[in-house]
Write an enzyme that holds these catalytic residues in place. Structure first.
Site, PDB file in Angstrom:
ATOM      1  N   CYS B 296       0.674  -1.109   0.097  1.00 39.85           N
ATOM      2  CA  CYS B 296       0.054  -0.017   0.200  1.00 39.85           C
ATOM      3  C   CYS B 296       0.761   1.314   0.118  1.00 39.85           C
ATOM      4  CB  CYS B 296      -0.978  -0.149   1.018  1.00 39.85           C
ATOM      5  SG  CYS B 296      -0.704  -0.228   2.541  1.00 39.85           S
ATOM      6  N   ARG B 326       9.818  -9.376   5.115  1.00 38.03           N
ATOM      7  CA  ARG B 326       9.948  -8.918   6.636  1.00 38.03           C
ATOM      8  C   ARG B 326      11.020  -9.774   7.129  1.00 38.03           C
ATOM      9  NH1 ARG B 326       3.636  -7.428   8.141  1.00 38.03           N
ATOM     10  NH2 ARG B 326       3.083  -6.338   6.430  1.00 38.03           N
ATOM     11  N   GLU B 328      12.278 -11.713  10.105  1.00 36.83           N
ATOM     12  CA  GLU B 328      11.661 -12.154  11.245  1.00 36.83           C
ATOM     13  C   GLU B 328      12.769 -12.590  12.267  1.00 36.83           C
ATOM     14  OE1 GLU B 328       8.464 -12.454  12.386  1.00 36.83           O
ATOM     15  OE2 GLU B 328       7.475 -12.021  10.607  1.00 36.83           O
ATOM     16  N   ARG B 337       5.005 -18.591   9.170  1.00 38.76           N
ATOM     17  CA  ARG B 337       5.679 -17.620   9.448  1.00 38.76           C
ATOM     18  C   ARG B 337       6.982 -17.227   8.823  1.00 38.76           C
ATOM     19  NH1 ARG B 337       4.661 -14.232  13.981  1.00 38.76           N
ATOM     20  NH2 ARG B 337       6.490 -13.070  14.770  1.00 38.76           N
ATOM     21  N   GLU B 345      -2.808  -7.121  -2.373  1.00 40.54           N
ATOM     22  CA  GLU B 345      -3.178  -5.990  -1.365  1.00 40.54           C
ATOM     23  C   GLU B 345      -4.152  -5.110  -2.219  1.00 40.54           C
ATOM     24  OE1 GLU B 345      -2.568  -5.006   1.691  1.00 40.54           O
ATOM     25  OE2 GLU B 345      -0.841  -3.335   1.412  1.00 40.54           O
ATOM     26  N   ASP B 410      -9.094  -8.459  12.141  1.00 39.53           N
ATOM     27  CA  ASP B 410      -8.094  -9.451  11.794  1.00 39.53           C
ATOM     28  C   ASP B 410      -9.052 -10.806  11.821  1.00 39.53           C
ATOM     29  OD1 ASP B 410      -5.828  -8.319  12.033  1.00 39.53           O
ATOM     30  OD2 ASP B 410      -5.045  -9.314  13.673  1.00 39.53           O
ATOM     31  N   GLU B 428      -3.553 -15.470  12.129  1.00 38.95           N
ATOM     32  CA  GLU B 428      -4.075 -14.409  11.463  1.00 38.95           C
ATOM     33  C   GLU B 428      -3.814 -14.711  10.110  1.00 38.95           C
ATOM     34  OE1 GLU B 428      -2.176 -10.538  12.376  1.00 38.95           O
ATOM     35  OE2 GLU B 428      -3.220  -9.841  10.494  1.00 38.95           O
ATOM     36  N   ASN B 431      -6.272  -9.791   6.934  1.00 38.02           N
ATOM     37  CA  ASN B 431      -6.781  -8.679   7.439  1.00 38.02           C
ATOM     38  C   ASN B 431      -7.711  -7.560   6.898  1.00 38.02           C
ATOM     39  OD1 ASN B 431      -5.083  -6.607   6.813  1.00 38.02           O
ATOM     40  ND2 ASN B 431      -3.441  -7.462   8.470  1.00 38.02           N
ATOM     41  N   CYS B 456      -6.925  -0.560   3.417  1.00 36.23           N
ATOM     42  CA  CYS B 456      -6.665  -1.740   2.872  1.00 36.23           C
ATOM     43  C   CYS B 456      -6.946  -3.039   3.404  1.00 36.23           C
ATOM     44  CB  CYS B 456      -5.079  -1.336   2.400  1.00 36.23           C
ATOM     45  SG  CYS B 456      -4.036  -1.845   3.938  1.00 36.23           S
ATOM     46  N   ARG B 463      -0.873 -17.783   3.851  1.00 38.77           N
ATOM     47  CA  ARG B 463      -1.638 -18.027   5.245  1.00 38.77           C
ATOM     48  C   ARG B 463      -3.017 -18.670   4.897  1.00 38.77           C
ATOM     49  NH1 ARG B 463      -0.102 -14.538   9.781  1.00 38.77           N
ATOM     50  NH2 ARG B 463       2.001 -14.709   9.673  1.00 38.77           N
TER      51      ARG B 463
END
Lengths: 499, 499
Positions: B296, B326, B328, B337, B345, B410, B428, B431, B456, B463
């Site tokens: 976004c 990301r 982690e 994960r 998006e 969520d 999750e 979202n 968004c 997931r």
């Protein structure tokens, strides 16, 4: 070749109880030392607190040293309970000949290089034990030879041999399509050579993707895989990209730690100054990856050490999700010469014979797409294979007596806005390679019996789009009928309305 | 608040011809100095070779100083032809109160911080002129307040409020789906938290993508855009990511130059040693970008300063080509994960009222997909919005008297392999947020009349896949009928055969 290596060996304690003649004797008697050595050598020994060796040899002295170290280590360990603590290279001099004498001076890390005609004298300084045991010397010699050879082929015209050419077409459009898209608000530049595609351009890129998938990838029978966008540098160490073109890579750095406290000062400075302290940032990260340059190295990596069942050959897989990035110098242009682009990469692995057949089938499919669907004016040429350029290799495969075809075909489209057919540079919008056993060997990919070759063909969606728009323009009604079947007219006519 | 600022002003030549009283007089007479100032202040002047000022004030002394500098600069320029050459901050002390006294010491860049109960004394050192003119002081004060507040909410439980829950389902499978995929050879780990999807897993991810696009994205009417994967850090400076979560970003560095000669030493070292000298590499590149964290921010950036035509509202666009990364910490797990993932998006921009309606429509579509097609056991909850977490902001929106809904929902799925419904952490897998005017303001996105909000909803394909497989397992025959319509059975049953 001549080698002269002087080494100091430090022990876990001083070698005072050992005599020079004892060591000479041990080395003279060691059969392992001479076994298979093709050349003369002489070893001068000196013992003081340390052992000093001078190896004068026709053979690779660093290899001899590795054997000597093993022999001595066993002897002094067993008899005197002394271990070898450290090795110092006092001096290492190598003399060898090159085919042609260099045109200008040559420099390399670790060593001084002097030439006397064709004779090269390498004086190695700053060397540690790794230098001797990890084959640095051999690679150093190869590097010097390669640099001399490069001085001769530099500036030479690239190999290019026309294979086939479409008929000349009547083209009505002669504007730069990227510039036209920019004006229409179809694309927006995010940063150097990187673009954002608004709905109209996104639709057109998707049309190209659909044509490539439906009319080529599926018909040839490629199976989809999804790769990571973030390539560990070690993969490029195997393929050669990291030394072939490190100056074109977008590198990826990960935080050294995710620990909040390590980042607190950086965060605070950004919050207070509203600017990014980039040198501080550099200290907080490690460079371990790069953004995909081409998808194929990772595909080979995923097949590393695998044996593919014969009835799965030729293995045909493709990847279409990962963006490629290449750091271009000043010369980016619109969406046709960019730092980031979308490519469908098709990889095939099989016996040389089967790949030769597959190559012909693929070229027929491409011909159909470019002639019947995109209706382009284009041509094909044999060129110096990209995978040799990428690895910084100097010689082409043309001289090899390869029993089957190994090499790259470039597909080039005429871009009217660049000038006349004869004088302008045509756009390379596609290529197809068979790379022999380069990657199947490097990644140890095998089958039950016989040799495995591989190859790949990369479809650059931006390039397809540029070739199409440069020749056919932006008027839907002027487009080829078979192409229009893939286009939703309202998608290119109705974008987001800005005031 | 109390401010005490001591500054030395150096001129283009010495100020010997100007008297202390002349400067006092100029400042006393300057009407611009006092205009709009809400508070008392006093200025002590001293002139020697330099001008020295001491500002004691209830008002922001750095702001006063900016005015003083302008006034003096005009006066001494006109009358004496002296320019201001340099400004030194000799000392800057700020006293202010915080709501609650800190629980432990606080440190910030540029200054020493001492607390006496609720009273904070900030002694600024190392400050240059920028510090006074670029609002560093104000941001420093805010940062201290924020750090105190953070000490109080740290460790508190996150806000979580159940909105809706599906019925409890009878689930036959209770194995970790990532582990099962790895065993079956569907996925292969490339590096920490990054995966390669072989044909079976690629097909399953594509099934999820198709369901998301056909059953959600297209039905709600989102238009596709294609973003760049490489985000200029400046975009994150606007959204707050670069100070909110710099420790989770994969950074991208480009070569400082593409010039071969600058890279020759690096290339030679790699060739000789067959390893990558990473510190040398760091010196050859600049960090200017990061890999997409979420799509976004770049979408907002592409709309920067644009006025969207009212009849195009609500604007609905989506991006599905860019991978997110990301960093982690240790806690990566399978494909659920990860450090790199695939997200669709969807961004929407419109009036608050229209977005509130759109939110309900989207939630209905998601309910249909999760209940009817994926047939999941799942629930929805109100949580602390991600966009506040990302920017490192402390307070939620719950306290605001927002007339319409602003926040994040969520979507969580039960993963049987993690344990009981009550005690295990649900996944999750989705979202949906409405972020108010945070980004439309930051990027100055407008329409003809009225306020624009945005929001968004991110669909994480990995997931979705994990949630589905964790509940339904790997047996095609056990899968919901409506889901099976999207699956090609042979694609998941026939992968590449390795020996």
């Amino acid at each position: 070749m001549k080698f002269a290596l002087s080494v100091t060996i430090k022990g876990s304690r001083e070698f005072t109880e050992i005599s020079k003649s004892e060591i000479e004797d041990v080395l003279n008697k060691a059969e392992n030392l001479k076994k298979g050595i093709d050349g003369e050598f002489k070893i001068n020994v000196n013992v003081n607190k340390d052992i000093k060796l001078e190896i004068l040899s026709d053979y690779r002295a660093h290899s001899l040293f590795a054997r000597i170290k093993k022999i001595l280590s066993e002897h002094i360990g067993k008899k005197y309970h002394i271990g070898i603590k450290e090795i110092f290279v006092d001096k290492y001099e190598i003399l060898f000949e090159v085919d042609k004498q260099p045109l200008k001076p040559i420099s390399v890390p670790f060593a001084e290089v002097r030439f006397d005609g064709n004779l090269c004298n390498v004086l190695i300084k700053d060397a540690d034990e790794n230098f001797l045991t990890e084959n640095y010397a051999d690679r150093l010699i190869n590097l010097i030879k390669e640099k001399v050879a490069k001085q001769y082929y530099e500036g030479k015209k690239e190999y290019w041999n026309l294979l086939w050419s479409s008929e000349k077409k009547e083209l009505k459009f002669n504007t730069d399509p990227s510039e036209e898209m920019r004006k229409r608000g179809w694309i927006f530049q995010i940063s150097k050579g990187k673009w954002f595609y608004f709905p109209q351009a996104a639709h057109m890129l998707n049309v190209m993707k659909t044509i490539a998938v439906e009319e080529f990838v599926k018909l040839i029978g490629f199976k989809e895989v999804i790769a990571s966008n973030i390539k560990p540098l070690e993969i490029w160490l195997k393929t050669g990209h990291i030394y072939g073109m490190p100056n074109e890579i977008y590198y990826v750095a990960n935080p050294k730690t995710r620990d909040e406290s390590a980042w607190e000062h950086f965060k605070d400075v950004v919050k207070i100054t509203k600017s990014i302290p980039k040198e501080e940032l550099k200290e907080l990260v490690d460079i371990n990856y790069g953004i995909t340059y081409a998808q194929c190295p990772m595909i080979y990596y995923a097949l590393n050490n695998k044996t593919i069942a014969e009835d799965n050959l030729p293995l045909k897989i493709f990847e279409k999700t990962v963006n490629s990035a290449r750091y271009e110098s000043g010369g980016t242009h619109g969406i046709e010469r960019v730092d980031e682009f979308h490519r469908i990469e098709c990889v095939y692995i099989g016996t040389p014979e089967v790949l030769a057949e597959l190559k012909e089938r693929m070229i027929e499919r491409y011909k159909f797409i470019f002639n019947e669907i995109l209706d382009l004016e284009w041509r094909m040429a044999d060129v110096v294979p990209f995978y040799m350029q990428h690895a910084g290799e100097v010689e082409g495969v043309k001289g090899e007596s390869a029993k089957l075809w190994k090499g790259t075909v470039d597909f080039e489209a005429y871009l009217p806005y660049r000038g006349s057919r004869e004088e302008s540079k045509w756009l390379e919008f596609q290529n197809l390679s068979i790379v022999g056993d380069k990657y199947t060997s490097a990644f140890n990919i095998k089958t039950q019996t016989g040799e495995l070759w591989s190859g790949c063909t990369g479809i650059g969606l931006e390039r397809w789009l540029v070739a199409f728009l440069a020749q056919h323009g932006f008027n839907y009604d002027d487009w080829p009928e078979k192409f229009k079947r893939y286009v939703k007219r309202e998608e290119i006519e109705k974008g987001i309305k800005f005031l």
